[in-house]
Motif scaffolding. Structure first.
Motif, PDB file in Angstrom:
ATOM      1  N   ASN A 149       3.717   1.450  -1.827  1.00  0.00           N
ATOM      2  CA  ASN A 149       4.311   1.879  -2.772  1.00  0.00           C
ATOM      3  C   ASN A 149       3.420   2.379  -3.662  1.00  0.00           C
ATOM      4  OD1 ASN A 149       7.136   0.732  -2.417  1.00  0.00           O
ATOM      5  ND2 ASN A 149       6.790  -1.294  -2.836  1.00  0.00           N
ATOM      6  N   ARG A 150       1.728   1.649  -2.994  1.00  0.00           N
ATOM      7  CA  ARG A 150       1.071   2.303  -3.911  1.00  0.00           C
ATOM      8  C   ARG A 150       1.043   3.819  -3.741  1.00  0.00           C
ATOM      9  NH1 ARG A 150      -0.729   2.920  -9.173  1.00  0.00           N
ATOM     10  NH2 ARG A 150      -3.237   2.434  -9.448  1.00  0.00           N
ATOM     11  N   GLU A 151       0.863   4.291  -2.959  1.00  0.00           N
ATOM     12  CA  GLU A 151       0.270   5.306  -2.660  1.00  0.00           C
ATOM     13  C   GLU A 151       1.545   6.598  -3.368  1.00  0.00           C
ATOM     14  OE1 GLU A 151       0.682   8.968  -0.245  1.00  0.00           O
ATOM     15  OE2 GLU A 151       1.725   7.562  -0.080  1.00  0.00           O
TER      16      GLU A 151
ATOM     17  N   GLU B 111       0.934  -0.881   0.291  1.00  0.00           N
ATOM     18  CA  GLU B 111      -0.088   0.245   0.004  1.00  0.00           C
ATOM     19  C   GLU B 111       0.814   1.129  -0.219  1.00  0.00           C
ATOM     20  OE1 GLU B 111      -3.794  -1.844   2.624  1.00  0.00           O
ATOM     21  OE2 GLU B 111      -2.298  -0.767   3.790  1.00  0.00           O
TER      22      GLU B 111
ATOM     23  N   TYR C 213      -6.696   8.365  -6.969  1.00  0.00           N
ATOM     24  CA  TYR C 213      -5.866   8.759  -5.483  1.00  0.00           C
ATOM     25  C   TYR C 213      -7.004   8.808  -4.642  1.00  0.00           C
ATOM     26  CZ  TYR C 213      -3.267  10.503  -1.926  1.00  0.00           C
ATOM     27  OH  TYR C 213      -2.833  10.432  -0.555  1.00  0.00           O
TER      28      TYR C 213
ATOM     29  N   PHE D  18      -8.359   4.879  -3.771  1.00  0.00           N
ATOM     30  CA  PHE D  18      -7.159   4.258  -3.445  1.00  0.00           C
ATOM     31  C   PHE D  18      -7.249   4.833  -2.329  1.00  0.00           C
ATOM     32  CE2 PHE D  18      -3.613   5.132  -0.616  1.00  0.00           C
ATOM     33  CZ  PHE D  18      -2.808   3.761  -0.959  1.00  0.00           C
TER      34      PHE D  18
ATOM     35  N   GLU E 283       3.245   5.438  -5.728  1.00  0.00           N
ATOM     36  CA  GLU E 283       3.193   5.974  -6.924  1.00  0.00           C
ATOM     37  C   GLU E 283       1.891   7.020  -7.754  1.00  0.00           C
ATOM     38  OE1 GLU E 283       1.988   2.249  -8.088  1.00  0.00           O
ATOM     39  OE2 GLU E 283       3.604   0.993  -8.523  1.00  0.00           O
ATOM     40  N   LEU E 284       0.957   6.962  -6.594  1.00  0.00           N
ATOM     41  CA  LEU E 284      -0.042   7.152  -7.039  1.00  0.00           C
ATOM     42  C   LEU E 284      -0.311   8.888  -6.613  1.00  0.00           C
ATOM     43  CD1 LEU E 284      -3.079   5.642  -5.994  1.00  0.00           C
ATOM     44  CD2 LEU E 284      -2.660   6.175  -8.196  1.00  0.00           C
TER      45      LEU E 284
END
Length: 630
Positions: free
Chosen positions: A199-201, A197, A238, A241, A203-204
């Motif tokens: 890493n995804r945050e 999560e 975003y 997410f 990225e976004l």
């Protein structure tokens, strides 16, 4: 056609949905008997296929139709059945709506106690639902349609001469998300996220920054026209997410519903602290508008009075926007509209407000767009001649903001930005995309900032002008100053209020885009006493039911700045410079004259109005103080 196809296919579930929509169309056309018969068909089909959710909706629609046709007695049984079914199925959203409609039916028949009981149950369900919502603007969006039972309770209690109770329910419906954040702080999602999560945050977030940069570069150089669409898509991605994050980690959800609204005694204490001399609070519903005044009574106790105003939300919005348009166009015929709105909104409370020097207005709905200071109690007088006006999202928020006052870096230390360099291509393309938004150079703001800084003195001020007026400097330095002044352009985003932004010169940092968005402001930890946004339409934002205007001032509250000076429409550069200089002169003198931010703004507006060229309210009334007025 859809009904015919679904009938031929033997799809009763879809048939019921089609018939339900047909019934609504019939009702809107005034064909009430046909609408009743169609809804009865929906109820019968839903019962045959055991579609209890569909049956609840049909029962409610049938009952509401009966109420609107004057047959309230017939509405009771189907509404009670809808309440029982939604309770049995655990459909909380259906249940509170059914209970609210049942309360309306009971009230129409004189069953006030029964109506109040149903509304209390509906509100209890809404409060419980709020506890499971994520924070910030996402929660507010979900809460928009949940204010109806509060408003219904306000109307019921006002009609029955129970002003104090009605006021407390009005407060319970306002600024709940903002209040949650002020009381408990923003949820720290970083501590709860898994590695995936996190890493995804990242990225976004990087994607948003990159697309903002691409968007600005596209504005400067031209090129492909899909940049804004890509940016909007990334913003929605975003948000999705963050919503999923709250769902995956329930501990992030703010505990809601247990914060007591401000009591009349606490309002009396605020009056004693000179937070204001009187409070005026509005509740605007679809059918009527309610006005509360809270003033100091005998022996320092708070005195609450309620007034019912016979104007619908729709009609009030039309009147407010027509008046604003007259002011923004510098139309000389604005006087009649100014007097009409005063007579409608403030005349009922004139006796209570007679001795008030400073009045706090808790607006609602379209009234957030109304410059109360420009209303006219008489042909030659304005409200500003009697009162200094400031605005607050709710009195409960005002109480919380005053209790959380932070230590300030310096009594009079000023940080100011002015006349940022906006490339010609950016200005022209923003103008094309946002219609009448202009990012043309405003050299007057440079003069404005220099003259304001001279009032504070070189040792007590820091100024960034032209190419030095950059976003990264604003973020880095703002937390260390007591007074913030932004003489920059502002862009109001009506699709996503927290993407509204202040525009700065091109950044030197690779991680910035030159747009200081409201959502970025919320992440700052400010210690400022006041922030002045000397830009166009910085008071505007999405008007969320119960939350007031979600935009720049909302974001600054969350960041820790208790008072903001913002504009309600596009301003005149020359008159704004004069007004801003007078405002800061008055703010600096506030300690000696015991003058609040609202009084300082009133002083500045009157000084500008005294100049023959600036007598029209267009020049002196666009700026308002929002916050604690300290």
């Amino acid at each position: 056609k859809a009904l015919a196809i679904n009938t031929q296919l033997g799809n009763p579930y879809s048939m019921a949905r089609n018939l339900g929509m047909i019934a609504l169309v019939q009702k809107s056309l005034g064909n009430f008997d046909d609408s009743r018969k169609t809804l009865d068909q929906v109820i019968e089909i839903s019962q045959q296929i055991n579609d209890r959710d569909g049956m609840i909706v049909a029962l409610e629609n049938r009952a509401v139709l009966d109420i609107e046709c004057g047959d309230t007695v017939s509405a009771i049984a189907p509404l009670e059945r809808a309440v029982r079914m939604s309770t049995e199925l655990g459909l909380r959203e259906r249940e509170w709506r059914a209970r609210m409609n049942l309360a309306d039916a009971y009230s129409s028949l004189g069953g006030i106690a029964e109506a109040q009981e149903e509304l209390e149950r509906a509100i209890a369900i809404v409060e419980d639902l709020r506890r499971s919502l994520p924070g910030d603007e996402l929660a507010q969006r979900a809460f928009v349609n949940m204010v109806f039972p509060y408003n219904a309770m306000v109307g019921l209690l006002v009609d029955n001469k129970r002003a104090v109770e009605a006021f407390q329910f009005a407060e319970r419906s306002k600024a709940r998300v903002l209040l949650d954040i002020l009381r408990q702080g923003r949820a720290d999602t970083s501590k709860a996220m898994t590695a995936v999560e996190s890493n995804r945050e990242r990225e976004l977030t990087a994607q948003l920054t990159r697309l903002n940069q691409d968007y600005r570069q596209r504005l400067e150089t031209g090129g492909e026209s899909t940049a804004q669409g890509k940016l909007r898509k990334a913003q929605l991605e975003y948000e999705a997410f963050i919503t999923g994050l709250y769902a995956a980690h329930p501990q992030l959800r703010l505990e809601r519903g247990d914060i007591a609204p401000v009591s009349v005694d606490e309002v009396a204490a605020l009056l004693k602290q000179r937070a204001a001399d009187a409070f005026v609070e509005f509740v605007v519903t679809n059918d009527a508008t309610y006005l509360f005044t809270i003033t100091a009574g005998a022996r320092g106790a708070g005195k609450v009075r309620a007034h019912s105003i016979a104007v619908t939300k729709s009609d009030l919005q039309k009147e407010v926007m027509a008046f604003r348009d007259l002011l923004a166009a510098r139309d000389l015929t604005y006087g009649a509209a100014a007097q009409k709105l005063y007579d409608r909104l403030l005349r009922p409370a004139e006796a209570e407000l007679r001795d008030a020097r400073v009045v706090c207005v808790v607006a609602d709905g379209p009234l957030w767009e109304l410059p109360f200071q420009a209303l006219k109690p008489g042909p030659t007088r304005f409200v500003i001649d009697r009162h200094a006006i400031f605005y607050a999202p709710s009195i409960t928020v005002l109480r919380e903001m005053m209790s959380k006052r932070r230590d300030h870096a310096g009594k009079t230390h000023l940080l100011a930005f002015g006349n940022p360099v906006i490339p010609t291509q950016v200005a022209s393309r923003v103008h094309a995309e946002y219609r009448d938004v202009s990012l043309a150079p405003v050299p007057e703001t440079e003069t404005e900032v220099r003259r304001i800084a001279a009032l504070y003195g070189a040792q007590n001020s820091r100024v960034h002008l032209r190419r030095d007026a950059r976003e990264e400097l604003a973020k880095a330095e703002a937390p260390a100053f007591a007074v913030l002044h932004f003489a920059t352009h502002g862009i109001f985003d009506d699709q996503n209020a927290l993407s509204s932004r202040l525009v700065f010169s091109p950044p030197r940092s690779p991680t910035e885009d030159g747009f200081l968005e409201a959502r970025e402001i919320m992440q700052l930890k400010l210690h400022a006493e006041v922030a002045v946004l000397s830009a166009c339409e910085t008071a505007r934002g999405r008007i969320g039911a119960g939350e007031g205007v979600i935009g720049m001032s909302w974001a600054l509250f969350v960041a820790g700045c208790p008072t903001t000076i913002v504009s309600q429409w596009k301003v005149s550069s020359a008159s704004t410079t004069d007004l801003m200089i007078e405002l800061h002169r008055a703010l600096l003198a506030s300690d000696r004259a015991n003058r609040s931010a609202a009084e300082a703004l009133r002083h500045a507006a009157l000084a500008v109005r005294a100049k023959p060229a600036y007598r029209h309210p267009f020049y002196w009334s666009p700026f308002v103080a929002v916050g604690t007025n300290r």
